[in-house]
Design a protein around this motif. Structure first.
Motif, PDB file in Angstrom:
ATOM      1  N   GLU A  52      45.571  39.760  22.023  1.00  0.00           N
ATOM      2  CA  GLU A  52      45.609  40.871  22.977  1.00  0.00           C
ATOM      3  C   GLU A  52      46.141  40.411  24.335  1.00  0.00           C
ATOM      4  OE1 GLU A  52      42.683  44.231  25.026  1.00  0.00           O
ATOM      5  OE2 GLU A  52      41.810  42.676  23.757  1.00  0.00           O
ATOM      6  N   SER A  53      45.678  39.268  24.796  1.00  0.00           N
ATOM      7  CA  SER A  53      46.121  38.752  26.094  1.00  0.00           C
ATOM      8  C   SER A  53      47.614  38.452  26.088  1.00  0.00           C
ATOM      9  CB  SER A  53      45.359  37.476  26.447  1.00  0.00           C
ATOM     10  OG  SER A  53      43.977  37.725  26.530  1.00  0.00           O
ATOM     11  N   LYS A  54      48.077  37.784  25.063  1.00  0.00           N
ATOM     12  CA  LYS A  54      49.490  37.430  24.977  1.00  0.00           C
ATOM     13  C   LYS A  54      50.362  38.688  24.917  1.00  0.00           C
ATOM     14  CE  LYS A  54      52.639  34.376  22.572  1.00  0.00           C
ATOM     15  NZ  LYS A  54      52.809  33.393  21.512  1.00  0.00           N
ATOM     16  N   ALA A  55      49.940  39.677  24.144  1.00  0.00           N
ATOM     17  CA  ALA A  55      50.709  40.922  24.045  1.00  0.00           C
ATOM     18  C   ALA A  55      50.745  41.648  25.381  1.00  0.00           C
ATOM     19  CB  ALA A  55      50.094  41.818  22.968  1.00  0.00           C
ATOM     20  N   TRP A  56      49.623  41.713  26.082  1.00  0.00           N
ATOM     21  CA  TRP A  56      49.573  42.417  27.365  1.00  0.00           C
ATOM     22  C   TRP A  56      50.487  41.731  28.385  1.00  0.00           C
ATOM     23  CZ3 TRP A  56      47.984  41.051  32.319  1.00  0.00           C
ATOM     24  CH2 TRP A  56      47.937  42.102  33.223  1.00  0.00           C
ATOM     25  N   ILE A  57      50.442  40.424  28.432  1.00  0.00           N
ATOM     26  CA  ILE A  57      51.288  39.689  29.378  1.00  0.00           C
ATOM     27  C   ILE A  57      52.763  39.903  29.035  1.00  0.00           C
ATOM     28  CG2 ILE A  57      51.961  37.390  30.167  1.00  0.00           C
ATOM     29  CD1 ILE A  57      48.957  36.611  29.893  1.00  0.00           C
ATOM     30  N   SER A  58      53.109  39.780  27.769  1.00  0.00           N
ATOM     31  CA  SER A  58      54.507  39.963  27.353  1.00  0.00           C
ATOM     32  C   SER A  58      55.024  41.357  27.669  1.00  0.00           C
ATOM     33  CB  SER A  58      54.644  39.699  25.853  1.00  0.00           C
ATOM     34  OG  SER A  58      54.344  38.360  25.558  1.00  0.00           O
ATOM     35  N   GLU A  59      54.194  42.370  27.438  1.00  0.00           N
ATOM     36  CA  GLU A  59      54.587  43.760  27.681  1.00  0.00           C
ATOM     37  C   GLU A  59      54.763  44.074  29.166  1.00  0.00           C
ATOM     38  OE1 GLU A  59      51.538  46.100  25.815  1.00  0.00           O
ATOM     39  OE2 GLU A  59      52.038  45.310  23.815  1.00  0.00           O
ATOM     40  N   SER A  76      47.814  23.294  41.550  1.00  0.00           N
ATOM     41  CA  SER A  76      46.900  24.083  42.367  1.00  0.00           C
ATOM     42  C   SER A  76      46.036  24.912  41.427  1.00  0.00           C
ATOM     43  CB  SER A  76      47.695  24.995  43.302  1.00  0.00           C
ATOM     44  OG  SER A  76      46.847  25.598  44.241  1.00  0.00           O
ATOM     45  N   SER A  77      44.738  24.694  41.470  1.00  0.00           N
ATOM     46  CA  SER A  77      43.838  25.426  40.586  1.00  0.00           C
ATOM     47  C   SER A  77      43.717  26.869  41.061  1.00  0.00           C
ATOM     48  CB  SER A  77      42.459  24.768  40.562  1.00  0.00           C
ATOM     49  OG  SER A  77      41.845  24.856  41.833  1.00  0.00           O
ATOM     50  N   LEU A  78      43.697  27.775  40.116  1.00  0.00           N
ATOM     51  CA  LEU A  78      43.561  29.197  40.425  1.00  0.00           C
ATOM     52  C   LEU A  78      42.888  29.850  39.237  1.00  0.00           C
ATOM     53  CD1 LEU A  78      44.452  31.299  42.625  1.00  0.00           C
ATOM     54  CD2 LEU A  78      46.407  31.772  41.147  1.00  0.00           C
ATOM     55  N   ASP A  79      41.702  30.362  39.436  1.00  0.00           N
ATOM     56  CA  ASP A  79      41.000  31.051  38.361  1.00  0.00           C
ATOM     57  C   ASP A  79      41.611  32.429  38.135  1.00  0.00           C
ATOM     58  OD1 ASP A  79      39.282  28.906  38.032  1.00  0.00           O
ATOM     59  OD2 ASP A  79      37.731  29.745  39.321  1.00  0.00           O
ATOM     60  N   GLY A  80      41.370  32.984  36.964  1.00  0.00           N
ATOM     61  CA  GLY A  80      41.948  34.272  36.600  1.00  0.00           C
ATOM     62  C   GLY A  80      41.573  35.419  37.520  1.00  0.00           C
ATOM     63  N   ASP A  81      40.458  35.313  38.221  1.00  0.00           N
ATOM     64  CA  ASP A  81      40.033  36.400  39.111  1.00  0.00           C
ATOM     65  C   ASP A  81      40.396  36.132  40.571  1.00  0.00           C
ATOM     66  OD1 ASP A  81      38.227  34.321  39.452  1.00  0.00           O
ATOM     67  OD2 ASP A  81      36.459  35.616  39.504  1.00  0.00           O
ATOM     68  N   ASN A  82      41.236  35.126  40.818  1.00  0.00           N
ATOM     69  CA  ASN A  82      41.624  34.762  42.182  1.00  0.00           C
ATOM     70  C   ASN A  82      42.970  35.355  42.563  1.00  0.00           C
ATOM     71  OD1 ASN A  82      40.438  31.307  42.071  1.00  0.00           O
ATOM     72  ND2 ASN A  82      39.293  33.192  42.281  1.00  0.00           N
ATOM     73  N   MET A 131      39.906  32.166  28.169  1.00  0.00           N
ATOM     74  CA  MET A 131      38.982  32.529  27.111  1.00  0.00           C
ATOM     75  C   MET A 131      38.122  33.671  27.622  1.00  0.00           C
ATOM     76  SD  MET A 131      36.248  30.159  25.055  1.00  0.00           S
ATOM     77  CE  MET A 131      37.250  29.651  23.682  1.00  0.00           C
ATOM     78  N   GLY A 132      38.460  34.877  27.185  1.00  0.00           N
ATOM     79  CA  GLY A 132      37.677  36.037  27.581  1.00  0.00           C
ATOM     80  C   GLY A 132      37.906  36.491  29.013  1.00  0.00           C
ATOM     81  N   ARG A 133      39.032  36.142  29.621  1.00  0.00           N
ATOM     82  CA  ARG A 133      39.273  36.491  31.023  1.00  0.00           C
ATOM     83  C   ARG A 133      40.405  37.508  31.199  1.00  0.00           C
ATOM     84  NH1 ARG A 133      37.107  32.503  34.724  1.00  0.00           N
ATOM     85  NH2 ARG A 133      37.464  34.152  36.220  1.00  0.00           N
ATOM     86  N   LEU A 134      40.759  38.224  30.141  1.00  0.00           N
ATOM     87  CA  LEU A 134      41.862  39.170  30.234  1.00  0.00           C
ATOM     88  C   LEU A 134      41.623  40.213  31.312  1.00  0.00           C
ATOM     89  CD1 LEU A 134      44.571  40.285  29.346  1.00  0.00           C
ATOM     90  CD2 LEU A 134      43.404  41.483  27.477  1.00  0.00           C
ATOM     91  N   ASP A 135      40.419  40.717  31.429  1.00  0.00           N
ATOM     92  CA  ASP A 135      40.153  41.716  32.478  1.00  0.00           C
ATOM     93  C   ASP A 135      40.409  41.146  33.870  1.00  0.00           C
ATOM     94  OD1 ASP A 135      39.580  43.749  30.723  1.00  0.00           O
ATOM     95  OD2 ASP A 135      37.413  43.443  30.798  1.00  0.00           O
ATOM     96  N   ASP A 136      40.076  39.872  34.075  1.00  0.00           N
ATOM     97  CA  ASP A 136      40.350  39.241  35.371  1.00  0.00           C
ATOM     98  C   ASP A 136      41.850  39.176  35.631  1.00  0.00           C
ATOM     99  OD1 ASP A 136      37.650  38.826  35.874  1.00  0.00           O
ATOM    100  OD2 ASP A 136      37.660  36.774  35.122  1.00  0.00           O
ATOM    101  N   ILE A 137      42.591  38.726  34.633  1.00  0.00           N
ATOM    102  CA  ILE A 137      44.041  38.602  34.793  1.00  0.00           C
ATOM    103  C   ILE A 137      44.684  39.970  34.988  1.00  0.00           C
ATOM    104  CG2 ILE A 137      46.165  37.921  33.601  1.00  0.00           C
ATOM    105  CD1 ILE A 137      44.571  35.609  32.393  1.00  0.00           C
ATOM    106  N   ARG A 138      44.158  40.965  34.321  1.00  0.00           N
ATOM    107  CA  ARG A 138      44.674  42.326  34.516  1.00  0.00           C
ATOM    108  C   ARG A 138      44.535  42.765  35.974  1.00  0.00           C
ATOM    109  NH1 ARG A 138      42.297  44.806  28.996  1.00  0.00           N
ATOM    110  NH2 ARG A 138      44.244  44.788  27.816  1.00  0.00           N
ATOM    111  N   GLY A 139      43.527  42.267  36.640  1.00  0.00           N
ATOM    112  CA  GLY A 139      43.280  42.648  38.028  1.00  0.00           C
ATOM    113  C   GLY A 139      44.016  41.827  39.067  1.00  0.00           C
ATOM    114  N   THR A 140      44.566  40.684  38.685  1.00  0.00           N
ATOM    115  CA  THR A 140      45.155  39.782  39.682  1.00  0.00           C
ATOM    116  C   THR A 140      46.605  39.385  39.440  1.00  0.00           C
ATOM    117  OG1 THR A 140      44.349  37.827  38.487  1.00  0.00           O
ATOM    118  CG2 THR A 140      42.913  38.732  40.226  1.00  0.00           C
ATOM    119  N   LEU A 141      47.014  39.302  38.190  1.00  0.00           N
ATOM    120  CA  LEU A 141      48.305  38.686  37.882  1.00  0.00           C
ATOM    121  C   LEU A 141      49.485  39.410  38.519  1.00  0.00           C
ATOM    122  CD1 LEU A 141      49.671  36.325  36.473  1.00  0.00           C
ATOM    123  CD2 LEU A 141      49.775  37.717  34.384  1.00  0.00           C
TER     124      LEU A 141
END
Length: 144
Positions: free
Chosen positions: A37-44, A85-91, A1-11
């Motif tokens: 937006e998040s789903k589209a970015w991940i899929s692309e 294993s827990s992992l936050d979007g910015d980890n 929820m609102g963490r797309l920028d974090d995932i963009r930096g780590t995924l």
């Protein structure tokens, strides 16, 4: 929820570090709320990881507002593997960390709780825990 920028930096880095372990590891991303937006970015960007099973994305509308414990517990019905294993979007998580976790599981045959804290506050490891999925599924996250 609102963490797309974090995932963009780590995924991308997290997935690249685990390509060789794709038959043993799955990254599960749970998208809450308006996730178009998040789903589209991940899929692309991660079609290969999605096709291989290294990455799985679930859309969940169960959170009407952010709550840490509710978000952590939302993963419980979606976990497929032996270890949670827990992992936050910015980890970030390295292959070496994952290999260590797999070795702990092999040594203790699913009877463990691993706290990944490095001793360095602010590096994203203080809240990271791993345990058998069955244990997490039965107990979940309880902030008390």
């Amino acid at each position: 929820m609102g963490r797309l920028d974090d995932i963009r930096g780590t995924l991308a880095e997290n997935l690249a570090a685990h390509v060789e372990l794709a038959d043993q590891v799955e990254f599960l991303v749970l998208l809450f709320g308006d996730n178009t937006e998040s789903k589209a970015w991940i899929s692309e960007n991660f079609g290969t990881a999605l096709e291989s099973g290294l990455l799985r994305v679930i859309c969940d509308d169960s959170l009407d507002s952010w709550h840490f414990g509710k978000a952590k517990n939302a993963f419980r019905p979606h976990m497929l593997g032996r270890i949670y294993s827990s992992l936050d979007g910015d980890n970030f998580v390295t292959q070496a960390e994952t290999l260590r976790l797999l070795a702990v599981d092999a040594e203790f045959d699913g009877h463990f709780l691993l706290h990944h804290f490095s001793g360095q506050w602010g590096d994203g490891t203080s809240g990271r825990i791993s345990m058998p999925t069955a244990v997490y599924r039965s107990v979940g996250y309880d902030s008390s």
